[in-house]
Write a protein that holds these residues in place. Structure first.
Motif, PDB file in Angstrom:
ATOM      1  N   LYS A 102       2.553  10.248  -6.654  1.00  0.00           N
ATOM      2  CA  LYS A 102       3.815   9.529  -6.469  1.00  0.00           C
ATOM      3  C   LYS A 102       5.039  10.436  -6.617  1.00  0.00           C
ATOM      4  O   LYS A 102       6.000  10.329  -5.853  1.00  0.00           O
ATOM      5  N   GLN A 103       5.028  11.315  -7.593  1.00  0.00           N
ATOM      6  CA  GLN A 103       6.192  12.174  -7.828  1.00  0.00           C
ATOM      7  C   GLN A 103       6.382  13.174  -6.700  1.00  0.00           C
ATOM      8  O   GLN A 103       7.509  13.396  -6.236  1.00  0.00           O
ATOM      9  N   THR A 104       5.321  13.757  -6.222  1.00  0.00           N
ATOM     10  CA  THR A 104       5.422  14.700  -5.103  1.00  0.00           C
ATOM     11  C   THR A 104       5.910  13.980  -3.850  1.00  0.00           C
ATOM     12  O   THR A 104       6.745  14.498  -3.105  1.00  0.00           O
ATOM     13  N   ALA A 105       5.377  12.778  -3.614  1.00  0.00           N
ATOM     14  CA  ALA A 105       5.805  11.993  -2.451  1.00  0.00           C
ATOM     15  C   ALA A 105       7.297  11.689  -2.530  1.00  0.00           C
ATOM     16  O   ALA A 105       8.021  11.786  -1.528  1.00  0.00           O
ATOM     17  N   ALA A 106       7.788  11.344  -3.717  1.00  0.00           N
ATOM     18  CA  ALA A 106       9.208  11.037  -3.885  1.00  0.00           C
ATOM     19  C   ALA A 106      10.066  12.264  -3.591  1.00  0.00           C
ATOM     20  O   ALA A 106      11.099  12.172  -2.917  1.00  0.00           O
TER      21      ALA A 106
END
Length: 594
Positions: free
Chosen positions: A121-125
């Motif tokens: 999720k953090q990388t996608a954000a």
């Protein structure tokens, strides 16, 4: 189960008594039983075989019929359910009078997320923020790590952005098909077109709904519920609209004006060939709300339709029309133009020093406030109000824009004698530029009432109300031609084209009452070609000021008139109006080639 013995004792005794062998009886019984079992088995097998034969027969018959039907059908590409939905919700195009596209549709996609399916999720954000810089990283991370199972990220994205998101390889980022409204000409005709917004929407589809302009006015037609595919054809000419918008934008900057509006209308049919309001906006990226602080200064505000201003001396044309219609003057009648006129605490003066008397023609050519006031006083307030009512000032213009439905002219509740005098030269009454353009067309097209429209018409209305006699209309054109040739609008002359028009300068009204000293609304209303009028052009500027030498000029003759001249010079050839470079006299109208 009771088993029957193969060799019943009675049959054994009977056989022995008759000298027979009991073993033969047993074998016979076994043989009979086997014959019976064989018969039952054969019947059962034959039944099963008949059923199987029937099943294969029906199957081959169905397959043959299906193959026959397919051979008679033209093959087509399969269509998914989402494509069918998009087709059903397709919004109709909007075209100009020549078939050029003003508004159409573009298939695009929306971006949403399902956090429960996301891997990192953090990388996608972080990657999404790189693709969409307007997104906030912390907000995205908080949303992804929250409890929601569905999150909208972008309602519409470009194909390039879609590819960039796709390359992230994140299974929790999904795309939903969208139909986007596209205005290929950007700001051109923005106030006429208005814009759209998304109404009902889901993952797989979204409904486009009109939010302003003709998009809202004709929303039901454009939704194309019947699937006819017919476009909405407007009266606008895209080339003329572009030329006028370019000239007006440059003129507004040159004259240091806060805003501007221009209307070009067919003098007979009322078709609006061009309507420009500045500042404008891009309907591809429309802000949905108008500022509550001062809506009239918003770029969404249509000054040509919604703006109500005291428009000044252009109203002298209507006073002149009444005076000629009622026969109290002719072109050569001497009119008292002495200045000032004192009426109670009110003082009416001429802008320039003028003789004590002028011929009626020169009252308009020299724009005498006192001369016009005295004529209006003689005509009376009842006659004046009736005439302006017949011209449509006190009702909606009927223009096909939701913004113009409730717009009517504002006037004093007590139509007193001083109101009659000031209204005669455009003070004390506030009107929209569109009302003025329609009234101007009505008195100068031969005297027939004009109803403005944004739809392309096939000719004029068969039954039209007469507001003045045709000879009075011709006389007015002659007078207004002289206003341009030797009067206050000399800056409106155009090489090769005869122009008849009237300037108007009025102080802006304060919101708290009274007038600003150095803030004007300037207007030039004209018709061309003057020898056979085809078009009405109206140009209005908000707070213009131009510096010439050591003086600041704020009147229409210095601001609106020269812009009108350039507009006619640019637009007339596009409209097919041929220049006339020869001198000739037509019904008393002197046309001078420059």
């Amino acid at each position: 189960m009771i088993r029957r013995p193969l060799r019943p004792i009675s049959q054994i005794i009977f056989a022995r008594k008759n000298g027979q062998n009991p073993d033969h009886i047993e074998r016979e019984n076994i043989r009979q039983r086997h014959l019976k079992m064989e018969k039952v088995t054969r019947i059962r097998s034959e039944s099963r075989l008949l059923v199987l034969i029937g099943f294969f027969f029906v199957s081959f018959l169905a397959i043959g019929l299906k193959m026959g039907m397919l051979s008679m059908i033209t093959p087509v590409e399969p269509i998914s359910s989402t494509q069918i939905l998009q087709t059903l919700t397709k919004r109709a195009d909007i075209l100009d009078r020549n078939g050029s596209i003003l508004a159409t549709n573009l298939i695009t996609n929306a971006l949403y997320a399902k956090p429960n399916l996301m891997i990192d999720k953090q990388t996608a954000a972080k990657e999404l923020v790189k693709i969409f810089p307007d997104l906030k990283l912390l907000n995205l991370i908080n949303q992804f790590e929250g409890t929601k199972k569905f999150i909208w990220i972008k309602r519409k994205i470009s194909p390039e952005q879609m590819q960039a998101v796709h390359e992230l390889g994140e299974p929790g980022l999904k795309f939903g098909p969208r139909e986007m409204r596209l205005y290929p000409n950007g700001r051109l005709a923005a106030h006429v077109l208005g814009g759209v917004r998304y109404g009902r929407q889901s993952v797989h589809s979204a409904e486009l709904v009109g939010s302003a302009g003709v998009e809202l006015q004709f929303d039901k037609f454009l939704q194309d519920e019947l699937g006819s595919g017919d476009p909405l054809i407007l009266s606008l000419d895209l080339g003329v609209q572009s030329a006028i918008g370019h000239v007006l934008q440059g003129g507004m900057q040159l004259m240091n004006a806060k805003g501007a509006a221009a209307i070009l209308m067919d003098i007979h049919s009322g078709e609006i060939i061009s309507m420009v309001s500045l500042p404008d906006f891009d309907p591809n990226d429309r802000v949905q709300k108008v500022s509550k602080k001062d809506g009239s200064q918003s770029s969404l505000f249509n000054k040509a339709v919604q703006g109500r201003y005291e428009l000044g001396s252009v109203f002298k044309v209507f006073t002149a029309a009444m005076a000629l219609e009622d026969g109290i003057v002719n072109q050569n009648t001497l009119v008292d133009t002495s200045s000032p006129i004192i009426w109670g605490r009110h003082r009416i003066s001429n802008y320039h020093r003028l003789p004590e008397e002028l011929p009626f023609t020169d009252v308009i050519v020299k724009s005498s406030n006192t001369g016009t006031s005295r004529l209006a006083k003689e005509l009376g307030g009842v006659r004046q109000k009736e005439f302006l009512t017949n011209l449509g000032f006190f009702e909606s213009t009927g223009i096909e824009l939701v913004e113009g439905k409730q717009i009517t002219s504002q006037y004093p509740s007590n139509w007193s004698e001083i109101s009659t005098m000031t209204i005669s030269y455009g003070h004390g009454i506030s009107s929209s530029p569109l009302h003025l353009a329609a009234a101007f067309a009505s008195v100068l097209n031969g005297g027939l009432k004009v109803n403005p429209t944004l739809l392309k018409r096939n000719g004029t209305d068969k039954i039209r109300k007469r507001v003045i006699r045709s000879d009075v209309s011709q006389t007015l054109i002659n007078i207004l031609y002289q206003v341009v040739e030797r009067g206050t609008a000399s800056a409106a002359r155009v090489h090769g084209y005869s122009v008849a028009g009237k300037t108007g300068t009025a102080k802006k009204v304060k919101p708290t009452g009274g007038y600003y000293n150095k803030k004007n609304i300037t207007t030039f209303a004209s018709v061309f070609p003057a020898e056979a009028p085809k078009y009405v052009l109206l140009v209005t500027l908000d707070e213009p000021v131009v510096i010439t030498g050591l003086k600041s000029r704020r009147t229409a003759g210095w601001t609106a008139a020269p812009i009108s001249s350039e507009i006619i010079y640019r637009a007339a050839p596009l409209l097919g109006v041929r220049p006339n470079l020869q001198n000739k006299i037509n019904d008393g109208l002197l046309l001078v080639g420059n």
